[in-house]
Design an enzyme around this catalytic site. Structure first.
Site, PDB file in Angstrom:
ATOM      1  N   ASP A 279       8.647  -2.324  10.768  1.00 25.99           N
ATOM      2  CA  ASP A 279       7.786  -2.966   9.783  1.00 25.99           C
ATOM      3  C   ASP A 279       7.370  -4.316  10.374  1.00 25.99           C
ATOM      4  OD1 ASP A 279       6.274  -3.588   7.633  1.00 25.99           O
ATOM      5  OD2 ASP A 279       7.800  -3.198   6.126  1.00 25.99           O
TER       6      ASP A 279
HETATM    7  C1  BGC Z   1       4.797  -3.994   4.772  1.00 31.39           C
HETATM    8  C2  BGC Z   1       4.413  -2.617   5.295  1.00 31.39           C
HETATM    9  C3  BGC Z   1       3.027  -2.665   5.888  1.00 31.39           C
HETATM   10  C4  BGC Z   1       3.005  -3.709   6.973  1.00 31.39           C
HETATM   11  C5  BGC Z   1       1.688  -3.809   7.708  1.00 31.39           C
HETATM   12  C6  BGC Z   1       4.560  -5.089   5.799  1.00 31.39           C
HETATM   13  O1  BGC Z   1       4.700  -6.344   5.243  1.00 31.39           O
HETATM   14  O2  BGC Z   1       6.144  -3.967   4.381  1.00 31.39           O
HETATM   15  O3  BGC Z   1       4.503  -1.686   4.253  1.00 31.39           O
HETATM   16  O4  BGC Z   1       2.660  -1.417   6.352  1.00 31.39           O
HETATM   17  O5  BGC Z   1       3.293  -4.972   6.413  1.00 31.39           O
HETATM   18  O6  BGC Z   1       0.711  -4.396   6.940  1.00 31.39           O
END
Ligand code: BGC
Length: 746
Positions: A279
């Site tokens: 993530d």
């Molecule tokens: C979130 C993810 C997301 C990623 C990219 C993160 O803060 O937890 O779900 O896909 O950002 O934007």
């Protein structure tokens, strides 16, 4: 004849399969060829994902150097083609980039939030929504979405419950699988397909207290029984191309560095040959989590656990080369990761076709996309109350007051996590009501509160005046989109601002009140529901929410949604979910409550059962609950057998009759309960469901095939088995009002 067609079928199958296998082999050969020519630095570059919201010379140079494998957050197709050109033509290895983005519930045409889509219990609609999102996003060059989110979420305080399919494992499994199918299409190499991402692996929905980014403590058995199944189905059965690890640490280990999860379960047990991505900076934050001493240590732990793409923390690109030289990460580990990344790029057809076709016909906001978004919204609405059948409203009605901050909130009705939705394209209930019914009905509009958090009551008098002049009040309340979603946890789920007072004041007019709630999560609306004649829970319904709500209020469509999550009365009851383990002293529901306790009562185990003295026994609304404009009657639950072996299929049928005077669709739900097992079993668990549409008076025998293998669970010996014994099977229109029969598995 039969034999002949069987032979042809077998031949086709053989050549189809052998064609597929040789294509696969071809890809594997090409991967090895490319890999053999790559330097270590270039390989590590494939494992580096960068954020390109504002691309600059530094990024161009990084791409030229082969130090970037994928890019997120850029969505202008002209720019993406430029970046791609640098990668393909100017970098030494010439490997194409993948462009990724969070396309969660629509790209431009915004569908209802995933929690709302789960309320439709309609996987086909979820698949269509994801397909449309893929078509629109891929037109802009996006070939990888970070969706669907399949975190089981039993805590509405957690803002990201909006992105989930709710509290139930089976429903999440089915909805997630449908979305994966929609995003990826039949063939990932089709330019309109986007790679899906099963996220967040794992336990993120179980963060302590619903506080985002917090820790979870899910033991392995529960992980396997409750949290992993949606991921397993998406990966094993749907071929989900990628998996994203989560921010939480579970039982002391951040998933981004969990060998157990990434190597043993995902690769070993599930044979996953796609890509694991972290993530956002979740490798880097392992330093803050105290799990790693520094970023180099984080890179080492993540890579050795099986992490393959570092989203934006630059730990891999900055440290992996050195770690390989020092011998603490092996080059085989890097090669394994790069093979998987290259495989994804081949599967997406990017080597053959790296650029986005800017000339092709644009489908963004196509009329058929808007139609599907409207249909999805209609199917997601849950009618929670309908006193004296006040809904649907008759078009004969003369004057209707439209009141509240959510009646005309084009931005907020789109909901959380839609970067690309445009409020200019959103159709609100106010506009739709006027457009669709304005020629027959007089609408008086009083926004009263400017937005959901508004506490200014100075316009209450006008709202009361409008109510008094009307035959019925349509009250649109809820929460703004920004109040749910990532990093937006709440400790209080009562309506924000002065909305609750507005309901109370309007109810004093004596006028009928139809409350439409637009929100990203269950809110504790018990008091407001009591003061309203009808309550329609519309979630954040997306671009076409307005026309869908207008049609439903006036009976052009009928509600069929069911709650994918239990609604608590009070926040203090959380976690509150229907499929909990059996307890030794369940409430009998006639026990003493707070005000029944005599003064100076002696210490005693009051009631001797499990409940809150001050909250009583009940939830506000149960999982699976939802009314229709018609009524349904269930009868005659029949089992094909009552003694079965583990490989049998039990046929369960029930007679369903539409006993009202309108056509309606009912979500027929099938639950099972293990009477006793080697671990304390769940009180009940959803195993199947069907949406059935019936005309007034019509009856249908609804039949489910229940393979006994569906009763398997991870038992005391940590083996997935069906344990012999007695089971109940229950069928009905929600998780409480159920017909029940018992059977035995030998
Ligand atoms: C979130 C993810 C997301 C990623 C990219 C993160 O803060 O937890 O779900 O896909 O950002 O934007």
């Amino acid at each position: 004849m039969k034999k002949f067609s069987f032979r042809i079928y077998t031949l086709l199958l053989f050549f189809g399969l052998s064609g597929y296998l040789s294509a696969q082999q071809n890809i594997e050969n090409r991967i090895e060829e490319v890999l053999s020519k790559m330097t270590l630095r270039q390989k590590i570059g494939q494992m580096n994902q960068v954020n390109a919201r504002k691309p600059d010379e530094k990024l161009y140079q990084q791409i030229r150097n082969g130090e970037v494998g994928s890019i997120l957050n850029a969505e202008d197709p002209v720019l993406l083609n430029q970046l791609q050109k640098i990668s393909v033509e100017e970098s030494k290895s010439g490997i194409p980039l993948i462009f990724a983005r969070d396309v969660i519930h629509g790209f431009k045409t915004i569908f209802p939030i995933p929690l709302a889509q789960a309320a439709s219990f309609n996987p086909k609609a979820a698949e269509t929504g994801a397909r449309i999102a893929a078509v629109e996003a891929s037109e802009n060059g996006i070939r990888w979405t970070f969706a669907p989110m399949m975190d089981i979420s039993r805590d509405p305080r957690w803002g990201r419950i909006a992105e989930s399919f709710g509290e139930d494992t089976y429903l999440s499994e089915i909805m997630a699988a449908a979305m994966v199918k929609g995003f990826q299409g039949d063939d990932l190499s089709n330019p309109s397909s986007v790679a899906a991402c099963a996220k967040h692996f794992i336990g993120y929905g179980a963060v302590e207290g619903g506080r985002d980014y917090n820790i979870s403590n899910i033991p392995e058995r529960q992980l396997r029984n409750i949290y992993l199944p949606p991921f397993e189905k998406s990966v094993r059965e749907m071929g989900c191309a990628t998996v994203m690890t989560s921010f939480n640490s579970n039982d002391g280990v951040p998933p981004s560095a969990s060998k157990f999860l990434l190597t043993d379960v995902l690769r070993g047990e599930w044979k996953f040959d796609g890509v694991v991505v972290s993530d956002w900076a979740s490798i880097g934050i392992m330093v803050t989590q105290g799990f790693c001493e520094n970023k180099k240590d984080a890179a080492r732990k993540a890579a050795n656990a099986g992490m393959e793409i570092d989203m934006v923390s630059a730990c891999f690109i900055d440290h992996l080369e050195q770690l390989v030289k020092e011998g603490s990460v092996s080059e085989q580990t890097i090669d394994h990761a790069v093979r998987n990344i290259l495989r994804l790029k081949y599967r997406l057809g990017l080597f053959e076709n790296p650029y986005t076709d800017l000339e092709s016909e644009r489908k963004i906001y196509a009329p058929e996309h808007l139609d599907e978004a409207k249909k999805a919204a209609e199917e997601s609405f849950v009618l929670l109350k309908n006193k004296n059948n006040i809904l649907p409203l008759s078009e004969q009605i003369k004057t209707v007051a439209i009141i509240g901050p959510m009646a005309d909130a084009p931005h907020d009705q789109m909901g959380t996590w839609c970067f690309d939705g445009e409020k200019e394209h959103t159709q609100t209930p106010l506009n739709a009501l006027k457009k669709q019914f304005g020629s027959k009905v007089d609408f008086i509009y009083e926004k009263t509160l400017s937005f959901s958090r508004d506490k200014d009551k100075s316009r209450f008098a006008k709202a009361i005046d409008a109510a008094k002049k009307s035959d019925v009040v349509l009250l649109f309340i809820g929460e703004e989109s920004i109040l749910s979603g990532e990093a937006h946890s709440l400790a209080d789920l009562n309506l924000v601002g002065a909305q609750s007072e507005l309901v109370a004041e309007l109810s004093k007019t004596g006028k009928s009140i139809v409350t439409v709630v637009m929100a990203g999560r269950p809110l504790t609306i018990g008091r407001e529901a009591d003061l309203s004649d009808a309550v329609l829970y519309a979630w954040h319904p997306g671009t076409m929410g307005g026309p869908a709500i207008a049609d439903m209020l006036f009976g052009k469509s009928s509600p069929s949604g069911k709650l994918p999550v239990t609604f608590p009365r009070y926040v203090g009851q959380i976690p509150l979910y229907y499929n909990h383990e059996k307890i030794g002293r369940p409430a009998k529901k006639n026990e003493v409550l707070l005000n029944d306790i005599p003064l100076e009562a002696k210490q005693s185990s009051l009631g001797n059962t499990s409940y809150y003295l001050d909250a009583g026994f009940d939830v506000l609304f149960d999982f699976g609950y939802g009314l229709s404009y018609t009524t349904f009657e269930y009868s005659n639950l029949t089992l094909s057998k009552d003694n079965l072996s583990k490989n049998d299929v039990l046929q369960v049928s029930v007679a369903l009759r539409n006993t009202g005077n309108r056509e309606g669709c009912e979500v027929v739900q099938l639950y099972t309960a293990d009477i006793a097992a080697s671990i304390t079993p769940l009180v009940k668990e959803l195993k199947d469901f069907k949406r059935i549409t019936l005309k007034p008076g019509e009856q249908q025998i609804v039949t489910f095939d229940l393979p006994i293998q569906k009763l398997a669970f991870w038992n005391i010996d940590m083996e997935k088995v069906v344990e012999p014994g007695k089971f109940d099977v229950m069928v009905g229109g929600n998780s409480v009002d159920l017909l029940k029969k018992r059977f035995t598995v030998n």
